[in-house]
Design an enzyme around this catalytic site. Structure first.
Site, short mmCIF file in Angstrom:
data_model
loop_
_atom_site.label_atom_id
_atom_site.label_comp_id
_atom_site.label_asym_id
_atom_site.label_seq_id
_atom_site.Cartn_x
_atom_site.Cartn_y
_atom_site.Cartn_z
N PHE A 22 0.82 -1.22 0.00
CA PHE A 22 0.00 0.00 0.00
C PHE A 22 0.85 1.26 0.00
CE2 PHE A 22 0.74 -1.32 4.37
CZ PHE A 22 1.32 -0.19 4.91
N LYS A 40 0.23 7.71 6.78
CA LYS A 40 0.42 6.74 5.70
C LYS A 40 0.51 7.49 4.38
CE LYS A 40 -2.89 4.18 3.84
NZ LYS A 40 -3.91 3.11 3.59
N ASP A 138 -11.82 -6.14 7.91
CA ASP A 138 -10.43 -6.58 7.92
C ASP A 138 -9.88 -6.60 9.35
OD1 ASP A 138 -7.32 -5.70 6.18
OD2 ASP A 138 -8.23 -7.63 6.64
C1 LIG Z 1 2.22 -0.01 10.69
N1 LIG Z 1 1.73 0.85 11.75
C2 LIG Z 1 2.32 0.99 12.97
C3 LIG Z 1 1.58 1.91 13.72
C4 LIG Z 1 1.95 2.35 15.09
C5 LIG Z 1 1.52 1.33 16.11
O1 LIG Z 1 2.16 1.62 17.31
C6 LIG Z 1 0.49 2.35 12.94
C7 LIG Z 1 -0.59 3.22 13.10
C8 LIG Z 1 -1.51 3.38 12.06
C9 LIG Z 1 -1.36 2.71 10.80
C10 LIG Z 1 -2.26 2.91 9.67
C11 LIG Z 1 -2.95 1.82 9.14
C12 LIG Z 1 -3.81 1.97 8.04
C13 LIG Z 1 -4.01 3.23 7.48
C14 LIG Z 1 -3.31 4.33 7.98
C15 LIG Z 1 -2.44 4.15 9.06
CL1 LIG Z 1 -1.61 5.54 9.63
C16 LIG Z 1 -0.28 1.84 10.64
C17 LIG Z 1 0.62 1.65 11.69
C18 LIG Z 1 -2.51 4.32 12.54
O2 LIG Z 1 -3.52 4.71 11.94
N2 LIG Z 1 -2.17 4.69 13.81
C19 LIG Z 1 -1.04 4.07 14.19
O3 LIG Z 1 -0.52 4.20 15.30
#
Ligand SMILES: Cn1cc(CCO)c2c3c(c(-c4ccccc4Cl)cc21)C(=O)NC3=O
Length: 289
Positions: A22, A40, A138
């Site tokens: 992604f 992201k 999901d």
């Molecule tokens: C890989 N990853 C690690 C983290 C930190 C966990 O301590 C994380 C986050 C997110 C997301 C995320 C997932 C899906 C869409 C957008 C975001 Cl920012 C992904 C994350 C999110 O939305 N918030 C997060 O903390």
């Protein structure tokens, strides 16, 4: 590019916290408020493509979902230099996948009360999502994020312990990654991870989508309880969907096992709703259950 992008001008990128097909997720500080955010950045999907639909559904879902202690909070989203950017609440405790791996590495397990707390908190988040006529589609450990304690960050206000029921210094679980969220009324289903996919959704029966989230939550709790990695397909995939619970390397009370069995019932109408789970005696009574 000579013109500083909004991303570069508004945020200081601290570290990459995730990479996938992604795109990538970064831990950032917003220069203006000094708070941490998870951002992201993904390649802008082709206009009119299925990926564009997914990207838009994610932002629409966040916009509709507003604020809830057990749903990762959304702040903003924008497009620039051929990228889609979404700015979410940063959860400082990693994902549930990280927590499960950490327990295994340390030779520890989630206790039954911890498993019940996990199930209750995620049920509260699902109850909120389902109450708005949406289904997540999901639910899995890598999409459940952890906040170590009510964060002092921008997302903290409005979080009170009686709202989420966890102890003040406890772990807070938040449902994230709304990229597969769809309306339960006129569903456009983009299947989630097949390891957590309910059989009826695979067979395109979308009449009980919230119960597909309950099924995925049941498998999520079983993984936290120590079940081996789940099959993506094949015989074992089908036996789980015929009600054969994956083996666990430890004891659980029969009342809790019975509840998990119900979450995984092949018949979606037999599975409890998130609302019923939030007031289930096995999850809410101090010592009982
Ligand atoms: C890989 N990853 C690690 C983290 C930190 C966990 O301590 C994380 C986050 C997110 C997301 C995320 C997932 C899906 C869409 C957008 C975001 Cl920012 C992904 C994350 C999110 O939305 N918030 C997060 O903390």
């Amino acid at each position: 590019a000579f013109m500083l992008s909004r991303y570069e001008s508004e945020f200081l990128e601290l570290e990459c916290i995730g990479v996938g097909e992604f795109g990538a997720v970064y831990k950032c500080v917003k220069r203006l408020d000094g708070c941490l955010y998870a951002i992201k950045r993904s390649r802008r999907p082709l206009a009119g493509s299925a990926n564009e639909q997914l990207a838009l559904k994610e932002v629409y879902a966040h916009a509709v979902l507003g604020h809830h202690p057990h749903v990762v909070r959304y702040y903003s989203a924008w497009a620039e230099d051929d990228h889609m950017i979404i700015q979410n609440e940063y959860c400082d405790g990693g994902s549930l996948t990280d927590a499960i791996v950490k327990k295994e590495v340390q030779g520890e397990i989630f206790t039954e009360p911890e498993l019940k707390d996990l199930l209750l908190q995620v049920s509260m988040g699902l109850k909120y999502i389902h109450s708005l006529g949406l289904a997540h589609l999901d639910i899995k450990p890598s999409n459940i994020f952890i906040s170590q304690q009510p964060s002092t960050g921008a997302a903290a206000e409005g979080e009170s312990e009686e709202e989420d029921g966890s102890s003040p210094a406890g772990v807070i679980y938040k449902i994230g990654d709304l990229g597969h969220v769809t309306s339960t009324n006129n569903p456009q289903v983009e299947e989630g991870d097949s390891r957590f996919l309910a059989s009826e959704v695979l067979h395109e029966d979308y009449s009980h989508l919230p119960k597909a989230d309950i099924f995925a939550l049941g498998l999520t709790v079983l993984l936290a309880a120590g079940a081996s990695p789940l099959p993506q397909n094949g015989g074992e995939w089908h036996s789980i969907r015929e009600g054969q619970l994956p083996k666990l390397p430890r004891e659980l009370s029969s009342t809790f096992i019975d509840l998990l069995q119900l979450l995984l019932d092949p018949d979606p109408t037999k599975r409890p709703s998130a609302k019923e789970l939030c007031k289930h005696p096995v999850l809410t009574e101090e010592r009982a259950g």
